[in-house]
Motif scaffolding. Sequence first.
Motif, PDB file in Angstrom:
ATOM      1  N   ALA A 108       0.746  -1.146   0.056  1.00 48.53           N
ATOM      2  CA  ALA A 108      -0.108   0.006   0.158  1.00 48.53           C
ATOM      3  C   ALA A 108       0.858   1.289  -0.157  1.00 48.53           C
ATOM      4  O   ALA A 108       0.296   2.268   0.011  1.00 48.53           O
ATOM      5  N   ARG A 109       2.226   1.051   0.124  1.00 49.37           N
ATOM      6  CA  ARG A 109       2.967   2.334   0.226  1.00 49.37           C
ATOM      7  C   ARG A 109       3.974   2.247  -0.933  1.00 49.37           C
ATOM      8  O   ARG A 109       4.995   2.941  -0.821  1.00 49.37           O
ATOM      9  N   ARG A 110       3.721   1.545  -1.945  1.00 48.68           N
ATOM     10  CA  ARG A 110       4.613   1.529  -3.175  1.00 48.68           C
ATOM     11  C   ARG A 110       4.939   2.786  -3.630  1.00 48.68           C
ATOM     12  O   ARG A 110       6.200   2.934  -4.229  1.00 48.68           O
ATOM     13  N   ARG A 111       3.966   3.743  -3.898  1.00 52.96           N
ATOM     14  CA  ARG A 111       4.138   5.020  -4.476  1.00 52.96           C
ATOM     15  C   ARG A 111       5.234   6.015  -3.568  1.00 52.96           C
ATOM     16  O   ARG A 111       6.069   6.476  -4.065  1.00 52.96           O
ATOM     17  N   ALA A 112       5.052   5.790  -2.403  1.00 54.45           N
ATOM     18  CA  ALA A 112       5.882   6.341  -1.340  1.00 54.45           C
ATOM     19  C   ALA A 112       7.452   6.122  -1.563  1.00 54.45           C
ATOM     20  O   ALA A 112       8.266   6.795  -1.901  1.00 54.45           O
ATOM     21  N   TRP A 113       7.414   4.773  -1.462  1.00 58.46           N
ATOM     22  CA  TRP A 113       8.931   4.365  -1.975  1.00 58.46           C
ATOM     23  C   TRP A 113       9.637   4.675  -3.148  1.00 58.46           C
ATOM     24  O   TRP A 113      10.635   4.797  -3.414  1.00 58.46           O
ATOM     25  N   THR A 114       8.513   4.650  -4.224  1.00 59.72           N
ATOM     26  CA  THR A 114       9.141   4.841  -5.373  1.00 59.72           C
ATOM     27  C   THR A 114       9.491   6.352  -5.662  1.00 59.72           C
ATOM     28  O   THR A 114      10.556   6.488  -6.006  1.00 59.72           O
ATOM     29  N   LEU A 115       8.748   7.165  -4.952  1.00 57.69           N
ATOM     30  CA  LEU A 115       9.016   8.593  -5.131  1.00 57.69           C
ATOM     31  C   LEU A 115      10.191   8.937  -4.372  1.00 57.69           C
ATOM     32  O   LEU A 115      11.064   9.745  -4.804  1.00 57.69           O
ATOM     33  N   LEU A 116      10.484   8.341  -3.147  1.00 59.09           N
ATOM     34  CA  LEU A 116      11.703   8.679  -2.165  1.00 59.09           C
ATOM     35  C   LEU A 116      12.855   7.991  -2.919  1.00 59.09           C
ATOM     36  O   LEU A 116      13.839   8.639  -2.964  1.00 59.09           O
ATOM     37  N   ALA A 117      12.694   6.976  -3.844  1.00 64.31           N
ATOM     38  CA  ALA A 117      13.844   6.338  -4.322  1.00 64.31           C
ATOM     39  C   ALA A 117      14.163   7.417  -5.411  1.00 64.31           C
ATOM     40  O   ALA A 117      15.464   7.366  -5.639  1.00 64.31           O
ATOM     41  N   ILE A 118      13.416   7.722  -6.271  1.00 63.69           N
ATOM     42  CA  ILE A 118      13.889   8.685  -7.313  1.00 63.69           C
ATOM     43  C   ILE A 118      14.438  10.022  -6.532  1.00 63.69           C
ATOM     44  O   ILE A 118      15.449  10.601  -7.336  1.00 63.69           O
ATOM     45  N   VAL A 119      14.084  10.482  -5.690  1.00 63.98           N
ATOM     46  CA  VAL A 119      14.605  11.844  -4.789  1.00 63.98           C
ATOM     47  C   VAL A 119      15.936  11.408  -4.454  1.00 63.98           C
ATOM     48  O   VAL A 119      16.788  12.305  -4.604  1.00 63.98           O
ATOM     49  N   LEU A 120      16.031  10.206  -3.754  1.00 68.15           N
ATOM     50  CA  LEU A 120      17.503   9.665  -3.261  1.00 68.15           C
ATOM     51  C   LEU A 120      18.452   9.485  -4.390  1.00 68.15           C
ATOM     52  O   LEU A 120      19.516  10.061  -4.159  1.00 68.15           O
ATOM     53  N   LEU A 121      18.049   9.014  -5.541  1.00 69.69           N
ATOM     54  CA  LEU A 121      18.982   8.661  -6.819  1.00 69.69           C
ATOM     55  C   LEU A 121      19.360   9.938  -7.212  1.00 69.69           C
ATOM     56  O   LEU A 121      20.600  10.050  -7.567  1.00 69.69           O
ATOM     57  N   LEU A 122      18.442  10.926  -7.280  1.00 70.04           N
ATOM     58  CA  LEU A 122      18.790  12.455  -7.812  1.00 70.04           C
ATOM     59  C   LEU A 122      19.527  13.042  -6.856  1.00 70.04           C
ATOM     60  O   LEU A 122      20.646  13.800  -7.319  1.00 70.04           O
ATOM     61  N   SER A 123      19.475  12.796  -5.350  1.00 74.18           N
ATOM     62  CA  SER A 123      20.273  13.344  -4.502  1.00 74.18           C
ATOM     63  C   SER A 123      21.914  12.874  -4.691  1.00 74.18           C
ATOM     64  O   SER A 123      22.701  13.650  -4.721  1.00 74.18           O
ATOM     65  N   LEU A 124      21.867  11.501  -4.722  1.00 80.20           N
ATOM     66  CA  LEU A 124      23.162  10.891  -4.873  1.00 80.20           C
ATOM     67  C   LEU A 124      23.821  11.445  -6.336  1.00 80.20           C
ATOM     68  O   LEU A 124      25.054  11.747  -6.193  1.00 80.20           O
ATOM     69  N   SER A 125      23.099  11.772  -7.240  1.00 78.57           N
ATOM     70  CA  SER A 125      23.734  12.208  -8.401  1.00 78.57           C
ATOM     71  C   SER A 125      24.074  13.691  -8.157  1.00 78.57           C
ATOM     72  O   SER A 125      25.083  13.961  -8.842  1.00 78.57           O
ATOM     73  N   VAL A 126      23.424  14.300  -7.763  1.00 74.06           N
ATOM     74  CA  VAL A 126      24.181  15.816  -7.240  1.00 74.06           C
ATOM     75  C   VAL A 126      25.364  15.728  -6.556  1.00 74.06           C
ATOM     76  O   VAL A 126      26.235  16.482  -6.716  1.00 74.06           O
ATOM     77  N   THR A 127      25.283  14.855  -5.517  1.00 77.77           N
ATOM     78  CA  THR A 127      26.710  14.705  -4.660  1.00 77.77           C
ATOM     79  C   THR A 127      27.867  13.970  -5.700  1.00 77.77           C
ATOM     80  O   THR A 127      28.864  14.845  -5.749  1.00 77.77           O
ATOM     81  N   GLY A 128      27.388  13.278  -6.510  1.00 72.57           N
ATOM     82  CA  GLY A 128      28.573  12.750  -7.491  1.00 72.57           C
ATOM     83  C   GLY A 128      28.826  13.997  -8.568  1.00 72.57           C
ATOM     84  O   GLY A 128      30.208  13.821  -8.601  1.00 72.57           O
ATOM     85  N   ILE A 129      27.954  14.737  -9.059  1.00 75.10           N
ATOM     86  CA  ILE A 129      28.214  15.911  -9.792  1.00 75.10           C
ATOM     87  C   ILE A 129      29.458  16.753  -9.033  1.00 75.10           C
ATOM     88  O   ILE A 129      30.120  17.250  -9.599  1.00 75.10           O
ATOM     89  N   ASN A 130      28.925  17.142  -7.679  1.00 76.26           N
ATOM     90  CA  ASN A 130      30.009  18.023  -7.010  1.00 76.26           C
ATOM     91  C   ASN A 130      31.172  17.429  -6.777  1.00 76.26           C
ATOM     92  O   ASN A 130      32.315  17.990  -6.946  1.00 76.26           O
ATOM     93  N   VAL A 131      31.491  15.988  -6.496  1.00 76.27           N
ATOM     94  CA  VAL A 131      32.580  15.277  -6.680  1.00 76.27           C
ATOM     95  C   VAL A 131      33.442  15.641  -7.974  1.00 76.27           C
ATOM     96  O   VAL A 131      34.723  16.114  -7.842  1.00 76.27           O
ATOM     97  N   ALA A 132      32.709  15.255  -8.887  1.00 76.34           N
ATOM     98  CA  ALA A 132      33.307  15.486 -10.248  1.00 76.34           C
ATOM     99  C   ALA A 132      33.993  16.917 -10.522  1.00 76.34           C
ATOM    100  O   ALA A 132      34.797  16.908 -11.010  1.00 76.34           O
ATOM    101  N   PHE A 133      33.067  17.846  -9.934  1.00 77.44           N
ATOM    102  CA  PHE A 133      33.492  19.239 -10.404  1.00 77.44           C
ATOM    103  C   PHE A 133      34.623  19.522  -9.404  1.00 77.44           C
ATOM    104  O   PHE A 133      35.475  20.409  -9.642  1.00 77.44           O
ATOM    105  N   SER A 134      34.778  19.082  -8.123  1.00 77.85           N
ATOM    106  CA  SER A 134      35.944  19.328  -7.390  1.00 77.85           C
ATOM    107  C   SER A 134      37.321  18.945  -8.053  1.00 77.85           C
ATOM    108  O   SER A 134      38.103  19.724  -8.057  1.00 77.85           O
TER     109      SER A 134
END
Length: 649
Positions: A108-134
């Motif tokens: 019953a909470r599949r949508r909540a976890w799917t949205l959280l997964a997308i947000v966390l994946l994007l958050s990790l991507s932002v961190t990776g981009i910052n590392v690359a820019f450094s």
Amino acid sequence: MPVKPPSLWRRFATIAQPYFFPHVRMGGWITLMLMALLMAFLFGVLCVAVAGMVAAGNAFFPELTGRIAGGLVALVQNLFHSGGWLLIASALAVPLLIFSGFRRHLAARRRAWTLLAIVLLLSLSVTGINVAFSYIGNYFTNSLVKKNQEMAYLYVAVYFGGFLIGIPIVAFYGYMRDYLGMHWREWMTGEFVGNYFKNRNYYEIEADGSIDNPDQRIMEDIRSFTRTSLAFLLILLGSLMDLISFTGILWSKSRLLVGVVLVYSIAGTLLTALIGRRLVRLNFNQLRYEADFRYALVHVRDNAESIAFYQGEGPEAQQIGSRFHNVLRNFSLLIGWQRNLSFFTTAYSYLPAVLPFLILFGPYFSGKIEYGDMVQANFAFTQVYGAMSLIVSQIESITSFAAGVKRLSTFAEAIPPDRPPMDGIRSEDADHFALDRMTLMTPDNRRNLIRNLSLALDRKLNLVVVGPSGVGKSSLLRAIAGLWTRGGGIVRRPPLERIFFLPQKPYMLLGSLRDQLRYPRLQEAIPDDELQRVLEMVNLKDLPARMGGFDEAPDWADLLSLGEQQRLAFGRLLIHRPAFAVLDEATSALDRSNESRLYGLLREMGIHYISVGHRESLLDYHDRVLELKGEARWRMVPVPEYREPITAT
């Protein structure tokens, strides 16, 4: 022994967890474990994606890839040749396996976890981009210092390529974060509103008086909770990733710098937490005083006519001024403590601007590191310092958030989905009205209104309750409805869905004339001619024409007189044609002709009723009289017997 209040973390988990995982034993820890596994899975996904892009670049553009990211190519190759791919494979397989084991709880909470997964994946991507820019910044700075024009232009091109990748990721990350917060708020509001109305919790907390401003808690506190919780979660996870990513970079440049940032951040966090403890209580009081001030203003708007008749502008202004004084007094304390905290946090935030350079001056001037290394180390220090100083940088938001969490948790405790039955008056379903040795107390148990009242009415008899003001006539109806249960004995009555209650001041909902007549079963489709016929029966036939039809929605409480409202409420009763009706001075604003007409309609329809009132004329429409005499005394007699002393007089 007093019960220890729950900790802030326990309060937070109780409110936040159900969106992601049901309340079961160890549910909080399971939720944290699943979030950690989700992070591991997403990290594995990113590792595979980066390795794939590096492998593709090395296959199609080996020379360019080697010049730009030669170290990354070697790292990927070593990772797969050394068996590190097993770790990545585990990061992908283990979370999937464990999540599948909890699929029943998460369905019953599949949508909540799917949205959280997308947000966390994007958050990790932002961190990776910052590392690359450094790293890009490091190499770009070194190419400038060495005056290597070709490499400088190359890394400018890489910068622009990074921007093209990073801009949509960062923009979409902000959008998905807000979208997840909106969905979380929608879910929480639905849960709180559902529990608020369940088991008449809204009535219980209003009668109890321990929960102030439930409207603010549902509207503002839930909005703040979801928005801030999500922001803190992402800040915390982002800080964790920054800590892991940039500590490695910092360690490669200067181990001393790692020790300095750890000691500096921990010491600052402890001191800030110590200073900021006072702010939690002040923020809690500020929310309460602001809500009280707003309620006083709304109260004046809702009772403008009564205040004007009483010429009560002075006392009302004084009441509002007193509440506003509480707002200002507490706010003065709040900004004073924020000022004290600012002295420390401002000084704490300035020193890191030069601290990394001071520590790296020696290795730089001795030629052990290049200028680009020092710039990258400073950037890494800033990221690690920011991650470690999360409490310092967010202390004001945290204290405000903690106050909101406390308000929401106490509200949630006051509106449980399953309220245990309380000792006192019991209600039982029957096909008639009867009271068995009922004793009725006020909700605070300070006053005994009725003692050992026993009566039974068959379907042919209608009862009127009379007596001086304040003896408990309306309270008796509350007991019949199950609203007041303090006392003892048994109330036997038909099921509540078969009873229609009419108070002296009818409830006028925010809606159309059609909705007024259909309330509370707004889903029922009733033809306009039937609605018009009922309005004619209660002498309101011109009401649709006056108001512009059945679908106009003015402020009915202001436009209609009390007598018109009472007749409209009777029309509502006639629309639903209940088997039983309970009337609490429901005709007090009507003339004798209209009163007689409406009671005659009840008799024609065979509706069995109980009335409360002071008018002697009510006796004409009833068979029995229950007289409440005060001091918990009562008597029930037939109407002719009750009339005898009146007639003799």
